[in-house]
Design a protein around this motif. Sequence first.
Motif, short mmCIF file in Angstrom:
data_model
loop_
_atom_site.label_atom_id
_atom_site.label_comp_id
_atom_site.label_asym_id
_atom_site.label_seq_id
_atom_site.Cartn_x
_atom_site.Cartn_y
_atom_site.Cartn_z
N ARG A 199 -4.06 9.92 9.92
CA ARG A 199 -4.79 9.38 11.18
C ARG A 199 -3.84 9.08 11.65
NH1 ARG A 199 -9.32 7.45 8.67
NH2 ARG A 199 -9.47 5.38 8.95
N HIS A 200 -3.46 8.19 11.05
CA HIS A 200 -1.86 6.94 12.10
C HIS A 200 -0.95 7.75 11.90
CE1 HIS A 200 -5.49 4.80 13.55
NE2 HIS A 200 -5.48 4.53 11.92
N GLY A 201 -0.61 7.71 11.01
CA GLY A 201 1.41 8.43 10.81
C GLY A 201 2.54 7.31 10.48
N ILE A 202 1.46 6.21 10.27
CA ILE A 202 2.99 5.24 10.10
C ILE A 202 2.52 4.27 8.39
CG2 ILE A 202 3.28 2.22 10.73
CD1 ILE A 202 1.28 2.49 13.03
N GLY B 207 3.62 3.13 4.58
CA GLY B 207 2.74 2.00 3.56
C GLY B 207 2.42 0.78 4.69
N THR B 208 1.35 1.50 5.88
CA THR B 208 0.40 0.94 6.60
C THR B 208 -0.66 1.50 6.85
OG1 THR B 208 2.66 0.12 8.12
CG2 THR B 208 0.89 -0.63 8.93
N ILE B 209 -1.33 0.76 6.34
CA ILE B 209 -3.45 0.99 7.06
C ILE B 209 -3.61 0.50 7.75
CG2 ILE B 209 -5.64 0.85 6.24
CD1 ILE B 209 -4.33 1.07 3.58
N ILE B 210 -3.28 1.59 9.02
CA ILE B 210 -4.78 0.53 10.19
C ILE B 210 -5.72 0.06 10.21
CG2 ILE B 210 -4.85 1.40 12.74
CD1 ILE B 210 -2.31 1.10 12.90
N PHE B 211 -6.19 -1.01 10.32
CA PHE B 211 -7.57 -0.76 10.42
C PHE B 211 -7.73 -1.25 11.88
CE2 PHE B 211 -11.32 -4.10 10.06
CZ PHE B 211 -11.26 -3.81 8.52
N ASP B 212 -9.21 0.21 11.52
CA ASP B 212 -9.62 0.73 12.64
C ASP B 212 -10.96 0.87 12.09
OD1 ASP B 212 -9.83 2.81 10.57
OD2 ASP B 212 -8.21 4.63 11.74
N LEU C 132 -6.53 -3.04 -0.04
CA LEU C 132 -6.70 -2.40 1.11
C LEU C 132 -7.26 -1.47 1.46
CD1 LEU C 132 -2.98 -4.03 1.75
CD2 LEU C 132 -4.60 -4.59 2.75
#
Lengths: 117, 279
Positions: free
Chosen positions: A7-10, A12-17, A73
């Motif tokens: 969804r967010h393309g980063i 190693g990172t989970i965008i908390f949406d 996470l």
Amino acid sequence: MGENTERHGIPGTIIFDGAEAKRGYGLNKMCFSFNEEANRNAFLADEDGYCRRYGLTDAQRDAIRGRDVLALLEHGGHPYYLAKFAGIFHLDVQDLGAMQTGLSKEEFKARLVEAGR
Amino acid sequence: MARIVGSIMSTHVPAIANALERHDEADPYWKPFFDGYEAVHSWLDEVQPDVAVIFHNDHGMNFFLDKMPTFAVGCAPEYRHGDEGWGIPTVDPYPGHPDLSWHLVEVLVGDEFDITTCQEMLVDHAVTNPMKLLWPGGGVPIVPVTVNTVMFPYPSAKRCFALGEAIGRAISSYDVEPDLRVVIVGSGGLSHQLEGKRAGFINKSFDLRFVESLTDDPRWVTQFSGEDLVKETGSQGVELLMWLAARAALGGSVRRVTWNYHIPISNTAAGTLVLEPAA
């Protein structure tokens, strides 16, 4: 690649949406309760019973049992609330950084120093 | 009319509270960080602010995911430091400045900012650590302004800039205490990421470019989306939104009073900056 990264393309990172907020609501609510000492003690006295009160999923329960930060996470845990869970075990953010990156704490700290050069 | 004396931007890393409790200011790990506050203290002695308006983000203290305002303004008579759960020492409550708070609320809503007002508000290290760093011996009454960086979507950098500008205008129209001197505080940053496989991410070149832009081209960072900012600065590096709002409150041209940057403090690229309106 996880669905959040898709969804967010980063990496190693989970965008908390919103999707994560929905997925992690019970888990995060439990961790938020650890702002109160009585609740931290209640968790330590009866971990299973305490988790049941917040309706954790089996996967979240397993991740809590395993003190598995990456899994927490992945199942909707938010770092600010998870920090309160980690605090019960006196883990600081560098312990957590090491656990998540597979480095020793010393290696993790050395990498941070390197970032300043 | 009240006057803004300047803006102080400061990291709020939790470990600072423990270091202060241990009196580690001269410890080799901490010294390059704490030394950056000497010039801040001298400046505060000169400008003698009466009240601090603090842009900060909540870390699971006053707000939970049940209700998460994008912007909130504290209107409380005092702000209590809650138990954060992981053991930093709590401090005595800070007095508020409800008259100024309500003036900000009136002007902001008049300016079409749909804010949340809080007549009770717990604060966490994002307020208490800058307060301890800036005023080791005491402090001034505070008006906290909370910006959501907990749950996506965050307010855009462009919107945070506009909020800062509006608060700057609101302070300038506060005439109940015409000689009131207000300092703005932007709490947080700079680049850091606590969670995930990218934990420990720091981006020195972006931080330096951003800080430079606050003087030369303050809207520079408004070109980036929320996702862009996470990518460039780390999940928690987005706290630079507090710095941006604090800069915007100063309006036109500014002068850099002092700047210190040190990597790492805990997992964070730590920054301390003071800007004041150019004469």
